[in-house]
Scaffold this active site. Sequence first.
Site, PDB file in Angstrom:
ATOM      1  N   GLU A   1       0.867  -1.185   0.000  1.00  0.00           N
ATOM      2  CA  GLU A   1       0.000   0.000   0.000  1.00  0.00           C
ATOM      3  C   GLU A   1       0.898   1.227   0.000  1.00  0.00           C
ATOM      4  OE1 GLU A   1      -3.168  -0.121   2.906  1.00  0.00           O
ATOM      5  OE2 GLU A   1      -3.659  -2.181   2.396  1.00  0.00           O
TER       6      GLU A   1
ATOM      7  N   HIS B   1      -8.503   9.540   3.866  1.00  0.00           N
ATOM      8  CA  HIS B   1      -8.211   8.460   2.917  1.00  0.00           C
ATOM      9  C   HIS B   1      -8.496   8.967   1.506  1.00  0.00           C
ATOM     10  CE1 HIS B   1      -8.203   4.586   0.940  1.00  0.00           C
ATOM     11  NE2 HIS B   1      -7.807   4.005   2.058  1.00  0.00           N
TER      12      HIS B   1
ATOM     13  N   ARG C   1      -0.541   8.764   2.098  1.00  0.00           N
ATOM     14  CA  ARG C   1      -1.953   9.144   1.996  1.00  0.00           C
ATOM     15  C   ARG C   1      -2.207  10.635   2.037  1.00  0.00           C
ATOM     16  NH1 ARG C   1      -5.113   4.695   5.593  1.00  0.00           N
ATOM     17  NH2 ARG C   1      -4.663   3.098   4.058  1.00  0.00           N
TER      18      ARG C   1
ATOM     19  N   HIS D   1     -10.640   9.508   7.834  1.00  0.00           N
ATOM     20  CA  HIS D   1     -10.514   8.056   7.933  1.00  0.00           C
ATOM     21  C   HIS D   1      -9.990   7.606   9.297  1.00  0.00           C
ATOM     22  CE1 HIS D   1      -9.940   4.001   6.482  1.00  0.00           C
ATOM     23  NE2 HIS D   1      -8.631   4.050   6.629  1.00  0.00           N
TER      24      HIS D   1
ATOM     25  N   ARG E   1      -0.364   8.259   9.659  1.00  0.00           N
ATOM     26  CA  ARG E   1      -0.220   6.807   9.809  1.00  0.00           C
ATOM     27  C   ARG E   1       0.124   6.136   8.478  1.00  0.00           C
ATOM     28  NH1 ARG E   1      -3.841   2.637   8.979  1.00  0.00           N
ATOM     29  NH2 ARG E   1      -5.592   4.061   8.719  1.00  0.00           N
TER      30      ARG E   1
HETATM   31  C1  SIN Z   1      -7.407   0.587   3.148  1.00  0.00           C
HETATM   32  O1  SIN Z   1      -7.682  -0.563   2.880  1.00  0.00           O
HETATM   33  O2  SIN Z   1      -7.021   1.400   2.320  1.00  0.00           O
HETATM   34  C2  SIN Z   1      -7.550   1.032   4.578  1.00  0.00           C
HETATM   35  C3  SIN Z   1      -6.510   0.417   5.399  1.00  0.00           C
HETATM   36  C4  SIN Z   1      -5.962   1.389   6.366  1.00  0.00           C
HETATM   37  O3  SIN Z   1      -6.601   2.378   6.690  1.00  0.00           O
HETATM   38  O4  SIN Z   1      -4.817   1.210   6.776  1.00  0.00           O
END
Ligand code: SIN
Length: 534
Positions: free
Chosen positions: A119, A231, A277, A338, A373
């Site tokens: 991610e 998010h 993010r 988020h 985060r």
């Molecule tokens: C996501 O799946 O993008 C959310 C996971 C997260 O907030 O770490």
Amino acid sequence: MVYLKGEDPCEFDVLVVGSGLAGLLAAIKAARFARVCLLTKDALYNTNTWLAQGGIAAALGDDDTPAIHLEDTLQAGAGLCNREAVKVMVEEGPRRIRELLELGVPFDRVAGQLAMTREGAHNRNRVIHAGGDATGQVLHATLQNRLLNNKAITVREYTFVTDLLTCEGEVVGLQTLRGETYRAGTVILATGGLGRVFLCTTNPEVATGDGVAMAFRAGAEVADMEFIQFHPNVFESPKGEMILISEAVRGEGAVLWNSRGERFMDKYHAKAELGPRDIVSRAIVDQMNRQGSRCVYLDMTLRDPLFLKSRFPTIYAMASRYGLDPAKDWLPVVPAAHYAMGGVRTDLHGETNLPGLYACGEVACSGVHGANRLASNSLLECLVFTGRVVERLEKNGRNLPRAVQQKHKKSDEGSKNLSLEFTRGKKLQEELRRLMFTKAGILRHAKDLLTAQRFLKEHAWLADAAPQDRATWELKNLFFLANLIVNSALMRTESRGSHYRLDYPQPADAWRLRRLIWSGKGKKEEDLLAPLSL
Ligand code: SIN
């Protein structure tokens, strides 16, 4: 330790408030040596954990190490992480994942090995998942099953905890909206997030930050409240519901397009769509502002439909409900609130400054996230620090001091009863949430924050009221949190991580190591000064 075995049905060794990952795990683990009661204000499943899609980050791969995970976490945290806490989290992470496997959580596998994806801002593939993009549901269902089959745990659903009970500065239990008093030597707060402070959020209706508010009222320290993560990929349904689309889709190759059909992320970050993010969210807002558009578009069409359906079944089904096919159509997305990096300040064992009170999960601020985060570090933080809370309790847990049992104090003693008429309460909540999203959201400026502050001052009467129903309590808590967020955001005259000030667009050296820590110490909220700690 030896716990008291009282006869009182409202007396336990450990009270756990909340039923997300942190709450379930705390109860299951503590029940091995203590009488536990778990209280949650709604149905057990109604939590942020249930909605989690992406997964859990941990250095499990052959090409990965806790040191690399540590560096990625510190980098995302923009200089404000507690390095010691991050070290604990990344080093214990793999062991805690093995504990989940032992509890029966069926994580996805490829050729027998745990499947791992990437991610935003991770330098390795280290996010494990379950049910494709249904990680939270699978995790929650497995643990909930364990919880409900454990006779040592008493479960109270639809039980709204209004306040902690204290006696001579120590937490000795809690009070519910129905007027019950629960007493225990230890209270573990696992009440989750506060996303409902903002109009656009991925969080469910229950995420009203009750835990932070009640802990503060009882005298706990609260930190880092200006840092709210937005998010980048949230789908807004025609009815206005905000539905998360996991960042893992970008990890699996999805890209972003603006309304003119141009890819833009490479102009904002070297990792393009896989940037942190906060940067991706701000880039999206910038593009929306430049083009005067309502959204940008997430494009997964590069991937094979069979792959998309099996890897992201939840997202695929959601898109289909709205007539979109992710294998063919771009999905309109906007950023939404988020995750709160701040919360009740805890040490490396989840202990707060109040004896008898622990916090874990999103309600806590262990310092691992700093100003922003790293994706999928939140479930990991839950796992690691909830485990540490319970281990600490097993070693050092305390009995409820008999002498103080009857002398506890409620925070609203002497306040005026308040029950807002349903429509008025709803309208006020929406007004607050809209204001917070537009004036204290992704892009902040002193003039907007001051507008928000004026509105909050006009509603200071809520802080002194004693609500008589759940909706009014939640509203009171939301206003309280909004105050802390706005005041912290005004004080931090710089931009760092998720906190972006248009009037102070750069990070400032003077703020590099400074955190805002709020503590009531019996003063009224507007009198508070925030001591700055290094
Ligand atoms: C996501 O799946 O993008 C959310 C996971 C997260 O907030 O770490």
